[in-house]
Write a protein that holds these residues in place. Structure first.
Motif, PDB file in Angstrom:
ATOM      1  N   GLY A 214       0.814  -1.212   0.000  1.00 13.33           N
ATOM      2  CA  GLY A 214       0.000   0.000   0.000  1.00 13.33           C
ATOM      3  C   GLY A 214       0.848   1.262   0.000  1.00 13.33           C
ATOM      4  N   THR A 215       1.949   1.248   0.738  1.00 17.12           N
ATOM      5  CA  THR A 215       2.851   2.395   0.793  1.00 17.12           C
ATOM      6  C   THR A 215       3.504   2.632  -0.567  1.00 17.12           C
ATOM      7  OG1 THR A 215       3.322   1.959   3.137  1.00 17.12           O
ATOM      8  CG2 THR A 215       4.877   3.365   1.953  1.00 17.12           C
ATOM      9  N   GLN A 216       3.930   1.534  -1.193  1.00 17.80           N
ATOM     10  CA  GLN A 216       4.560   1.645  -2.515  1.00 17.80           C
ATOM     11  C   GLN A 216       3.559   2.110  -3.570  1.00 17.80           C
ATOM     12  OE1 GLN A 216       5.952  -2.353  -2.891  1.00 17.80           O
ATOM     13  NE2 GLN A 216       7.576  -2.104  -1.365  1.00 17.80           N
ATOM     14  N   LEU A 217       2.331   1.571  -3.511  1.00 15.50           N
ATOM     15  CA  LEU A 217       1.292   1.967  -4.463  1.00 15.50           C
ATOM     16  C   LEU A 217       0.961   3.449  -4.310  1.00 15.50           C
ATOM     17  CD1 LEU A 217      -0.866   1.257  -6.588  1.00 15.50           C
ATOM     18  CD2 LEU A 217      -2.392   0.647  -4.691  1.00 15.50           C
ATOM     19  N   PHE A 218       0.885   3.908  -3.063  1.00 14.30           N
ATOM     20  CA  PHE A 218       0.592   5.319  -2.808  1.00 14.30           C
ATOM     21  C   PHE A 218       1.686   6.214  -3.394  1.00 14.30           C
ATOM     22  CE2 PHE A 218       0.883   9.152  -0.182  1.00 14.30           C
ATOM     23  CZ  PHE A 218      -0.425   9.611  -0.238  1.00 14.30           C
TER      24      PHE A 218
ATOM     25  N   LYS B 115       3.613   5.541  -5.909  1.00 13.58           N
ATOM     26  CA  LYS B 115       3.488   5.515  -7.368  1.00 13.58           C
ATOM     27  C   LYS B 115       2.345   6.403  -7.836  1.00 13.58           C
ATOM     28  CE  LYS B 115       1.145   2.623  -9.625  1.00 13.58           C
ATOM     29  NZ  LYS B 115       0.449   1.648 -10.498  1.00 13.58           N
ATOM     30  N   GLN B 116       1.190   6.312  -7.182  1.00 16.64           N
ATOM     31  CA  GLN B 116       0.028   7.111  -7.578  1.00 16.64           C
ATOM     32  C   GLN B 116       0.293   8.609  -7.381  1.00 16.64           C
ATOM     33  OE1 GLN B 116      -1.416   4.985  -9.340  1.00 16.64           O
ATOM     34  NE2 GLN B 116      -3.480   4.811  -8.495  1.00 16.64           N
ATOM     35  N   LYS B 117       1.041   8.917  -6.344  1.00 12.04           N
ATOM     36  CA  LYS B 117       1.351  10.326  -6.065  1.00 12.04           C
ATOM     37  C   LYS B 117       2.267  10.897  -7.143  1.00 12.04           C
ATOM     38  CE  LYS B 117       3.786  11.382  -2.330  1.00 12.04           C
ATOM     39  NZ  LYS B 117       4.152  11.728  -0.929  1.00 12.04           N
ATOM     40  N   LEU B 118       3.282  10.125  -7.533  1.00 15.17           N
ATOM     41  CA  LEU B 118       4.217  10.598  -8.556  1.00 15.17           C
ATOM     42  C   LEU B 118       3.530  10.694  -9.917  1.00 15.17           C
ATOM     43  CD1 LEU B 118       7.189  11.453  -8.740  1.00 15.17           C
ATOM     44  CD2 LEU B 118       7.759   9.122  -9.411  1.00 15.17           C
ATOM     45  N   LYS B 119       2.709   9.700 -10.253  1.00 12.65           N
ATOM     46  CA  LYS B 119       1.940   9.737 -11.508  1.00 12.65           C
ATOM     47  C   LYS B 119       1.010  10.936 -11.531  1.00 12.65           C
ATOM     48  CE  LYS B 119      -0.295   6.217 -13.003  1.00 12.65           C
ATOM     49  NZ  LYS B 119      -1.130   4.987 -13.035  1.00 12.65           N
ATOM     50  N   GLY B 120       0.335  11.164 -10.428  1.00 10.77           N
ATOM     51  CA  GLY B 120      -0.618  12.268 -10.346  1.00 10.77           C
ATOM     52  C   GLY B 120       0.050  13.615 -10.491  1.00 10.77           C
ATOM     53  N   TYR B 121       1.233  13.749  -9.909  1.00 11.68           N
ATOM     54  CA  TYR B 121       1.941  15.024  -9.947  1.00 11.68           C
ATOM     55  C   TYR B 121       2.214  15.473 -11.382  1.00 11.68           C
ATOM     56  CZ  TYR B 121       5.364  18.654  -9.064  1.00 11.68           C
ATOM     57  OH  TYR B 121       6.019  19.859  -9.047  1.00 11.68           O
ATOM     58  N   TYR B 122       2.561  14.543 -12.241  1.00 17.90           N
ATOM     59  CA  TYR B 122       2.899  14.867 -13.627  1.00 17.90           C
ATOM     60  C   TYR B 122       1.675  14.830 -14.547  1.00 17.90           C
ATOM     61  CZ  TYR B 122       7.776  14.926 -12.313  1.00 17.90           C
ATOM     62  OH  TYR B 122       8.984  15.254 -11.722  1.00 17.90           O
TER      63      TYR B 122
ATOM     64  N   PRO C 299      10.563   8.101  -5.066  1.00 15.68           N
ATOM     65  CA  PRO C 299      10.686   7.245  -6.256  1.00 15.68           C
ATOM     66  C   PRO C 299      11.283   5.882  -5.944  1.00 15.68           C
ATOM     67  CG  PRO C 299      12.333   9.003  -6.283  1.00 15.68           C
ATOM     68  CD  PRO C 299      11.379   9.326  -5.186  1.00 15.68           C
ATOM     69  N   ASN C 300      12.040   5.779  -4.866  1.00 16.83           N
ATOM     70  CA  ASN C 300      12.596   4.477  -4.475  1.00 16.83           C
ATOM     71  C   ASN C 300      11.476   3.474  -4.183  1.00 16.83           C
ATOM     72  OD1 ASN C 300      12.233   6.323  -2.176  1.00 16.83           O
ATOM     73  ND2 ASN C 300      12.858   4.585  -0.922  1.00 16.83           N
ATOM     74  N   LEU C 301      10.371   3.955  -3.616  1.00 21.74           N
ATOM     75  CA  LEU C 301       9.235   3.071  -3.352  1.00 21.74           C
ATOM     76  C   LEU C 301       8.525   2.684  -4.652  1.00 21.74           C
ATOM     77  CD1 LEU C 301       7.683   4.718  -0.156  1.00 21.74           C
ATOM     78  CD2 LEU C 301       9.217   2.747  -0.302  1.00 21.74           C
ATOM     79  N   VAL C 302       8.550   3.591  -5.629  1.00 24.01           N
ATOM     80  CA  VAL C 302       7.972   3.279  -6.939  1.00 24.01           C
ATOM     81  C   VAL C 302       8.769   2.156  -7.606  1.00 24.01           C
ATOM     82  CG1 VAL C 302       7.371   4.201  -9.212  1.00 24.01           C
ATOM     83  CG2 VAL C 302       7.189   5.671  -7.183  1.00 24.01           C
ATOM     84  N   ILE C 303      10.078   2.238  -7.493  1.00 24.58           N
ATOM     85  CA  ILE C 303      10.945   1.182  -8.054  1.00 24.58           C
ATOM     86  C   ILE C 303      10.681  -0.143  -7.363  1.00 24.58           C
ATOM     87  CG2 ILE C 303      13.335   0.490  -8.480  1.00 24.58           C
ATOM     88  CD1 ILE C 303      12.292   3.039 -10.000  1.00 24.58           C
ATOM     89  N   GLU C 304      10.499  -0.105  -6.042  1.00 23.38           N
ATOM     90  CA  GLU C 304      10.201  -1.330  -5.299  1.00 23.38           C
ATOM     91  C   GLU C 304       8.870  -1.909  -5.743  1.00 23.38           C
ATOM     92  OE1 GLU C 304      10.354  -0.531  -1.118  1.00 23.38           O
ATOM     93  OE2 GLU C 304      12.445   0.162  -1.180  1.00 23.38           O
TER      94      GLU C 304
END
Length: 204
Positions: free
Chosen positions: A48-52, A54-61, A195-200
């Motif tokens: 859930g932490t990693q998904l959040f 990813k969604q935050k970084l995707k949303g930002y752009y 972004p490290n969590l996105v990679i994970e």
């Protein structure tokens, strides 16, 4: 309220954070998710932490689609160096991100629309692809007929954010030079990105 503006605020509410540091964000008044159970807080799992993240970084752009975002991850893995830093650099090299960072428009959503409508040139040639990858020393310029648009003049005057040092912007000429690819520490995010969590997440 436009669909794009509404979508932007929905992302803020869903994330529970003011992603772009905008003064009108609803999160400034209600720092919790929307809905009946929005104020309940549960400790998220690692997934859930990693998904959040990813969604935050995707949303930002500008709420990048999953297929395209995964391609950025795959390209970041292929490149030498730290994968999370590579991912941030690829995202910051997007033409719509450069237009936004240069303060030619007020939001990244407006930047995508601005590029789509053909208002932007790269090295003197019109480019209408928001995901176009800007290279070092590329010059991004607003078309002559578009320089006096209200959205541009108002964005340049906004005091709430500055142009980062990896971009040299000339607001008199309405052009900017992309100096170099940034690292995570160089990017002026209004909230912490991981972004490290996105990679994970993708390497599970």
């Amino acid at each position: 309220m436009s669909k794009r503006l509404n979508a932007k605020y929905k992302i803020d509410r869903r994330m529970g954070e003011n992603l772009w540091g905008r003064p009108k964000s609803p999160v400034n008044r209600r720092q919790y998710a929307p809905g009946q159970h929005g104020q309940r807080r549960r400790k998220p799992s690692d997934y859930g932490t990693q998904l959040f993240a990813k969604q935050k970084l995707k949303g930002y752009y500008g709420n990048i689609g999953e297929r395209q975002f995964r391609r950025y991850y795959e390209e970041a893995v292929r490149r030498r160096g730290d994968t999370s830093e590579n991912l941030i650099e690829l995202l910051e090299r997007r033409l719509d991100a450069v237009v936004y960072r240069s303060k030619f428009v007020p939001t990244v959503f407006a930047a995508r629309q601005f590029v789509n409508h053909g208002h932007v040139m790269v090295n003197g040639k019109r480019v209408n692809i928001p995901s176009y990858q800007v290279r070092d020393e590329d010059v991004v310029e607003i078309k002559q007929k578009s320089k006096e648009l209200t959205v541009v003049l108002e964005a340049v005057a906004l005091p709430e954010r500055d142009v980062p040092d990896y971009i040299e912007a000339d607001h008199r000429e309405m052009k900017a030079r992309f100096v170099r690819g940034p690292g995570l520490a160089d990017v002026p995010y209004a909230v912490q990105m991981e972004p490290n969590l996105v990679i994970e997440f993708y390497s599970r």
